[in-house]
Scaffold this motif. Structure first.
Motif, mmCIF file in Angstrom:
data_model
loop_
_atom_site.group_PDB
_atom_site.id
_atom_site.type_symbol
_atom_site.label_atom_id
_atom_site.label_comp_id
_atom_site.label_asym_id
_atom_site.label_seq_id
_atom_site.Cartn_x
_atom_site.Cartn_y
_atom_site.Cartn_z
ATOM 1 N N UNK A 186 0.858 -1.186 0.000
ATOM 2 C CA UNK A 186 0.000 0.000 0.000
ATOM 3 C C UNK A 186 0.890 1.231 0.000
ATOM 4 N N UNK A 187 0.643 2.135 -0.924
ATOM 5 C CA UNK A 187 1.372 3.400 -0.862
ATOM 6 C C UNK A 187 0.418 4.562 -0.978
ATOM 7 N N UNK A 188 0.946 5.708 -0.668
ATOM 8 C CA UNK A 188 0.121 6.898 -0.581
ATOM 9 C C UNK A 188 0.735 7.987 -1.435
ATOM 10 N N UNK A 189 -0.077 8.683 -2.207
ATOM 11 C CA UNK A 189 0.404 9.911 -2.834
ATOM 12 C C UNK A 189 -0.549 11.043 -2.491
ATOM 13 N N UNK A 190 -0.409 12.179 -3.141
ATOM 14 C CA UNK A 190 -1.199 13.349 -2.744
ATOM 15 C C UNK A 190 -2.689 13.116 -2.968
ATOM 16 N N UNK A 191 -2.991 12.366 -4.027
ATOM 17 C CA UNK A 191 -4.381 12.212 -4.442
ATOM 18 C C UNK A 191 -5.085 11.009 -3.813
ATOM 19 N N UNK A 192 -4.332 9.943 -3.605
ATOM 20 C CA UNK A 192 -5.016 8.697 -3.239
ATOM 21 C C UNK A 192 -4.087 7.710 -2.530
ATOM 22 N N UNK A 193 -4.705 6.650 -2.063
ATOM 23 C CA UNK A 193 -3.972 5.494 -1.572
ATOM 24 C C UNK A 193 -4.074 4.420 -2.640
ATOM 25 N N UNK A 194 -2.992 3.706 -2.862
ATOM 26 C CA UNK A 194 -3.014 2.647 -3.864
ATOM 27 C C UNK A 194 -2.620 1.337 -3.192
ATOM 28 N N UNK A 195 -3.450 0.346 -3.403
ATOM 29 C CA UNK A 195 -3.244 -0.962 -2.785
ATOM 30 C C UNK A 195 -3.024 -1.967 -3.904
ATOM 31 N N UNK A 196 -1.954 -2.725 -3.801
ATOM 32 C CA UNK A 196 -1.725 -3.779 -4.809
ATOM 33 C C UNK A 196 -1.669 -5.102 -4.100
ATOM 34 N N UNK A 197 -2.405 -6.054 -4.587
ATOM 35 C CA UNK A 197 -2.440 -7.329 -3.907
ATOM 36 C C UNK A 197 -2.399 -8.479 -4.899
ATOM 37 N N UNK A 198 -1.673 -9.504 -4.541
ATOM 38 C CA UNK A 198 -1.405 -10.609 -5.469
ATOM 39 C C UNK A 198 -2.410 -11.731 -5.305
ATOM 40 N N UNK A 199 -3.134 -11.997 -6.362
ATOM 41 C CA UNK A 199 -4.146 -13.052 -6.330
ATOM 42 C C UNK A 199 -4.032 -13.904 -7.577
ATOM 43 N N UNK A 200 -2.965 -14.690 -7.692
ATOM 44 C CA UNK A 200 -2.824 -15.498 -8.899
ATOM 45 C C UNK A 200 -3.961 -16.496 -9.047
ATOM 46 N N UNK A 201 -4.419 -16.666 -10.277
ATOM 47 C CA UNK A 201 -5.483 -17.627 -10.551
ATOM 48 C C UNK A 201 -6.867 -17.030 -10.567
ATOM 49 N N UNK A 202 -6.953 -15.738 -10.215
ATOM 50 C CA UNK A 202 -8.258 -15.087 -10.190
ATOM 51 C C UNK A 202 -8.481 -14.374 -11.525
ATOM 52 N N UNK A 203 -9.601 -14.666 -12.152
ATOM 53 C CA UNK A 203 -9.927 -14.030 -13.421
ATOM 54 C C UNK A 203 -10.719 -12.751 -13.222
ATOM 55 N N UNK A 204 -10.949 -12.060 -14.332
ATOM 56 C CA UNK A 204 -11.573 -10.737 -14.274
ATOM 57 C C UNK A 204 -12.925 -10.699 -13.546
#
Lengths: 123, 136
Positions: free
Chosen positions: A22-40
């Motif tokens: 999770x990182x933060x910039x002036x506009x928003x928080x961005x969360x990246x999470x790894x979920x291999x095998x999950x489709x759209x």
């Protein structure tokens, strides 16, 4: 080759907690999470009472017609909860899935964004 | 914002971590080199799957060496220069060799990355198939 054959079945009661950055910039928080095998269509992010819940469903690998001969992993459904406070503009949250990595963008609400204050000078 | 500590949660979380350590080492415990692979078999074809979330197809190299499939690549960090609240994912180069149960046809190898999982289809090579010998 050692054989470690497990049932190729997705259990509903066991979920995997996906690792997240999770990182933060002036506009928003961005969360990246790894979920291999999950489709759209199989990923869901909901926000309720300041709790962000991310769930991802996986399908069993291959069909029943193929037998596993060697196995190091078994896919599980994913779930992870994050606590967020009121300073998130909840309706503006967006999410994207790419290569098994989910990116959730949580914009900050206007009142907490850094703002430049105009200073009026007397002539 | 994202509350990173809450003492009760941390205590309960520690209990959970201890429980998991003793009871649940089977899943995603670092028992194997990354990436984790599964091998499936059907008739004369093999399917090898590897978990590679966040790895781009152009950063993966697959080679057949003797009767092994070598998966080599790099998971490039997507870090930004912004302050991080959590950093749990790992990045870096990987190399893994998977021994195949029989020789495969090098011309019939197909690979694809979908949803962070690499799938390699392999066919048994003709000269590895059993052959009936005529007795005169």
């Amino acid at each position: 080759m050692t054989k470690d054959v497990r049932n190729n079945v997705i259990r509903d009661d066991v979920v995997l907690v996906p690792p997240a950055d999770i990182y933060e910039n002036e506009e928003c928080f961005v969360l990246r999470c790894e979920m291999p095998g999950v489709g759209k269509g199989d990923v869901e992010a909901t926000i309720n009472n300041n709790e962000l819940i991310i769930t991802g469903r996986v399908n069993p690998e291959e069909g029943e017609d193929r037998s596993p001969v060697y196995s190091e992993y078994s896919l599980r459904n994913y779930q992870r909860k994050f606590r967020v406070d009121e300073n998130i503009n909840a309706p503006a949250i967006t999410a994207a899935l790419e290569n098994g990595v989910l990116t959730v963008t949580l914009p900050k609400s206007e009142r907490v964004k850094p703002r430049k204050i105009e200073i009026a000078f007397e002539k | 914002m994202f509350t990173t500590f809450d003492i009760i949660d941390d205590i309960l979380g520690l209990k959970g971590a201890v429980d998991r350590f003793f009871n649940d080492t089977s899943t995603y415990g670092r028992r194997f080199d990354l990436p984790y692979v599964n091998v499936y078999e059907k008739g004369d074809s093999l399917v090898i799957k590897a978990v590679v979330p966040g790895v781009k197809p152009e950063d993966v190299d697959i080679q057949l060496i003797d009767n092994s499939l070598v998966i080599e690549g790099e998971k490039k960090a997507d870090y930004t220069d912004k302050p991080y609240i959590r950093k749990e994912r790992s990045f870096g180069k990987f190399k893994k060799s998977v021994r195949l149960p029989y020789r495969v046809d090098p011309g019939k190898v197909q690979a694809l990355i979908q949803n962070g999982i690499l799938t390699v289809h392999l066919e048994k090579s003709e000269d590895a198939k059993p052959r009936k010998i005529e007795i005169r």
